[in-house]
Scaffold this motif. Structure first.
Motif, PDB file in Angstrom:
ATOM      1  N   LEU A  99      -8.714   4.648 -49.827  1.00 55.41           N
ATOM      2  CA  LEU A  99      -9.301   5.986 -49.856  1.00 55.41           C
ATOM      3  C   LEU A  99      -8.569   6.933 -48.899  1.00 55.41           C
ATOM      4  N   ALA A 100      -8.235   6.438 -47.709  1.00 61.22           N
ATOM      5  CA  ALA A 100      -7.531   7.273 -46.722  1.00 61.22           C
ATOM      6  C   ALA A 100      -6.150   7.689 -47.236  1.00 61.22           C
ATOM      7  N   LEU A 101      -5.446   6.779 -47.887  1.00 58.62           N
ATOM      8  CA  LEU A 101      -4.138   7.123 -48.464  1.00 58.62           C
ATOM      9  C   LEU A 101      -4.287   8.188 -49.544  1.00 58.62           C
ATOM     10  N   ALA A 102      -5.309   8.046 -50.369  1.00 56.52           N
ATOM     11  CA  ALA A 102      -5.540   9.037 -51.423  1.00 56.52           C
ATOM     12  C   ALA A 102      -5.914  10.387 -50.823  1.00 56.52           C
ATOM     13  N   VAL A 103      -6.742  10.381 -49.785  1.00 54.96           N
ATOM     14  CA  VAL A 103      -7.111  11.634 -49.120  1.00 54.96           C
ATOM     15  C   VAL A 103      -5.853  12.321 -48.586  1.00 54.96           C
ATOM     16  N   ALA A 104      -4.976  11.559 -47.959  1.00 56.35           N
ATOM     17  CA  ALA A 104      -3.732  12.136 -47.437  1.00 56.35           C
ATOM     18  C   ALA A 104      -2.876  12.719 -48.565  1.00 56.35           C
ATOM     19  N   ALA A 105      -2.841  12.016 -49.693  1.00 55.64           N
ATOM     20  CA  ALA A 105      -2.001  12.454 -50.818  1.00 55.64           C
ATOM     21  C   ALA A 105      -2.519  13.734 -51.470  1.00 55.64           C
ATOM     22  N   VAL A 106      -3.822  13.930 -51.465  1.00 55.24           N
ATOM     23  CA  VAL A 106      -4.411  15.087 -52.153  1.00 55.24           C
ATOM     24  C   VAL A 106      -5.112  16.035 -51.172  1.00 55.24           C
ATOM     25  N   ALA A 107      -4.714  15.994 -49.923  1.00 58.28           N
ATOM     26  CA  ALA A 107      -5.397  16.755 -48.866  1.00 58.28           C
ATOM     27  C   ALA A 107      -5.555  18.234 -49.195  1.00 58.28           C
ATOM     28  N   THR A 108      -4.607  18.812 -49.891  1.00 58.17           N
ATOM     29  CA  THR A 108      -4.696  20.239 -50.219  1.00 58.17           C
ATOM     30  C   THR A 108      -5.831  20.549 -51.193  1.00 58.17           C
ATOM     31  N   GLN A 109      -6.353  19.520 -51.851  1.00 59.20           N
ATOM     32  CA  GLN A 109      -7.450  19.706 -52.806  1.00 59.20           C
ATOM     33  C   GLN A 109      -8.820  19.535 -52.142  1.00 59.20           C
ATOM     34  N   ILE A 110      -8.827  19.085 -50.905  1.00 58.62           N
ATOM     35  CA  ILE A 110     -10.083  18.835 -50.190  1.00 58.62           C
ATOM     36  C   ILE A 110     -10.355  20.035 -49.291  1.00 58.62           C
ATOM     37  N   ASP A 111     -11.057  21.006 -49.857  1.00 57.19           N
ATOM     38  CA  ASP A 111     -11.318  22.257 -49.156  1.00 57.19           C
ATOM     39  C   ASP A 111     -12.711  22.247 -48.528  1.00 57.19           C
ATOM     40  N   ASP A 112     -13.098  23.374 -47.947  1.00 51.98           N
ATOM     41  CA  ASP A 112     -14.395  23.468 -47.276  1.00 51.98           C
ATOM     42  C   ASP A 112     -15.566  23.244 -48.238  1.00 51.98           C
ATOM     43  N   LYS A 113     -15.427  23.693 -49.473  1.00 48.85           N
ATOM     44  CA  LYS A 113     -16.491  23.498 -50.477  1.00 48.85           C
ATOM     45  C   LYS A 113     -16.693  22.007 -50.741  1.00 48.85           C
ATOM     46  N   VAL A 114     -15.599  21.279 -50.920  1.00 51.38           N
ATOM     47  CA  VAL A 114     -15.653  19.826 -51.154  1.00 51.38           C
ATOM     48  C   VAL A 114     -16.300  19.133 -49.957  1.00 51.38           C
ATOM     49  N   LYS A 115     -15.871  19.523 -48.756  1.00 51.49           N
ATOM     50  CA  LYS A 115     -16.413  18.898 -47.543  1.00 51.49           C
ATOM     51  C   LYS A 115     -17.891  19.207 -47.362  1.00 51.49           C
ATOM     52  N   ALA A 116     -18.322  20.404 -47.742  1.00 53.37           N
ATOM     53  CA  ALA A 116     -19.735  20.768 -47.636  1.00 53.37           C
ATOM     54  C   ALA A 116     -20.592  19.948 -48.600  1.00 53.37           C
ATOM     55  N   LEU A 117     -20.107  19.767 -49.826  1.00 50.45           N
ATOM     56  CA  LEU A 117     -20.846  18.947 -50.790  1.00 50.45           C
ATOM     57  C   LEU A 117     -20.961  17.506 -50.292  1.00 50.45           C
ATOM     58  N   ALA A 118     -19.875  16.980 -49.762  1.00 50.17           N
ATOM     59  CA  ALA A 118     -19.886  15.617 -49.229  1.00 50.17           C
ATOM     60  C   ALA A 118     -20.815  15.517 -48.026  1.00 50.17           C
ATOM     61  N   ALA A 119     -20.777  16.510 -47.148  1.00 49.53           N
ATOM     62  CA  ALA A 119     -21.628  16.491 -45.950  1.00 49.53           C
ATOM     63  C   ALA A 119     -23.107  16.476 -46.325  1.00 49.53           C
ATOM     64  N   GLN A 120     -23.472  17.224 -47.360  1.00 50.92           N
ATOM     65  CA  GLN A 120     -24.869  17.244 -47.791  1.00 50.92           C
ATOM     66  C   GLN A 120     -25.302  15.875 -48.315  1.00 50.92           C
ATOM     67  N   LYS A 121     -24.447  15.236 -49.104  1.00 50.20           N
ATOM     68  CA  LYS A 121     -24.777  13.914 -49.638  1.00 50.20           C
ATOM     69  C   LYS A 121     -24.845  12.890 -48.502  1.00 50.20           C
ATOM     70  N   LEU A 122     -23.929  12.986 -47.533  1.00 44.11           N
ATOM     71  CA  LEU A 122     -23.973  12.085 -46.377  1.00 44.11           C
ATOM     72  C   LEU A 122     -25.270  12.261 -45.595  1.00 44.11           C
ATOM     73  N   LYS A 123     -25.703  13.502 -45.450  1.00 46.07           N
ATOM     74  CA  LYS A 123     -26.956  13.779 -44.757  1.00 46.07           C
ATOM     75  C   LYS A 123     -28.128  13.152 -45.512  1.00 46.07           C
ATOM     76  N   ASP A 124     -28.098  13.260 -46.840  1.00 45.47           N
ATOM     77  CA  ASP A 124     -29.152  12.661 -47.672  1.00 45.47           C
ATOM     78  C   ASP A 124     -29.228  11.147 -47.453  1.00 45.47           C
ATOM     79  N   TRP A 125     -28.059  10.507 -47.383  1.00 48.14           N
ATOM     80  CA  TRP A 125     -28.017   9.048 -47.285  1.00 48.14           C
ATOM     81  C   TRP A 125     -28.118   8.505 -45.867  1.00 48.14           C
ATOM     82  N   PHE A 126     -27.524   9.208 -44.904  1.00 51.88           N
ATOM     83  CA  PHE A 126     -27.452   8.701 -43.539  1.00 51.88           C
ATOM     84  C   PHE A 126     -28.319   9.468 -42.545  1.00 51.88           C
ATOM     85  N   GLY A 127     -28.889  10.603 -42.951  1.00 47.10           N
ATOM     86  CA  GLY A 127     -29.653  11.430 -42.024  1.00 47.10           C
ATOM     87  C   GLY A 127     -28.710  12.291 -41.201  1.00 47.10           C
ATOM     88  N   GLU A 128     -29.236  12.902 -40.161  1.00 46.95           N
ATOM     89  CA  GLU A 128     -28.441  13.815 -39.316  1.00 46.95           C
ATOM     90  C   GLU A 128     -27.248  13.149 -38.786  1.00 46.95           C
TER      91      GLU A 128
END
Length: 115
Positions: A86-115
């Motif tokens: 996953l880390a290698l793929a993130v590095a390869a496509v880093a330009t596609q991982i913008d603030d919107k993507v990170k915000a969506l992921a952060a919300q799901k992480l909050k749902d699953w892991f809490g604060e």
């Protein structure tokens, strides 16, 4: 023209991704799940180029597949190989991982892991 698939991207499906992520979120840990979610949400963006989607689906396919280098049920290190892929793929496509993507992921992480 349909995209030709090679390797683990043929293992990818939305259902398989969400089943694996939800079932193993706590066991895999926040870092693994965060990277998987970044990739997932980047792939959902219509502006993500097909070469990046192929990389993403290959990495997520590896994450989903039940048989990998280190079995996921192995305590502590079971998701180490998944994290590496996953880390290698993130590095390869880093330009596609913008603030919107990170915000969506952060919300799901909050749902699953809490604060």
């Amino acid at each position: 023209m349909a995209e030709e698939k090679h390797g683990y991207e043929k293992e990818y499906s939305d259902e398989g991704f969400w089943d694996k992520a939800a079932t193993y979120a706590k066991a895999a840990g926040k870092e693994v799940i965060e990277k998987a979610l970044w990739l997932y949400y980047a792939a959902q963006d219509p502006g993500t180029p097909s070469w990046a989607k192929a990389t993403i689906y290959g990495a997520l396919g590896y994450f989903i597949v039940p048989v990998d280098v280190i079995p996921d049920f192995t305590p502590v290190v079971g998701f180490a190989d998944d994290l590496g892929v996953l880390a290698l793929a993130v590095a390869a496509v880093a330009t596609q991982i913008d603030d919107k993507v990170k915000a969506l992921a952060a919300q799901k992480l909050k749902d699953w892991f809490g604060e």
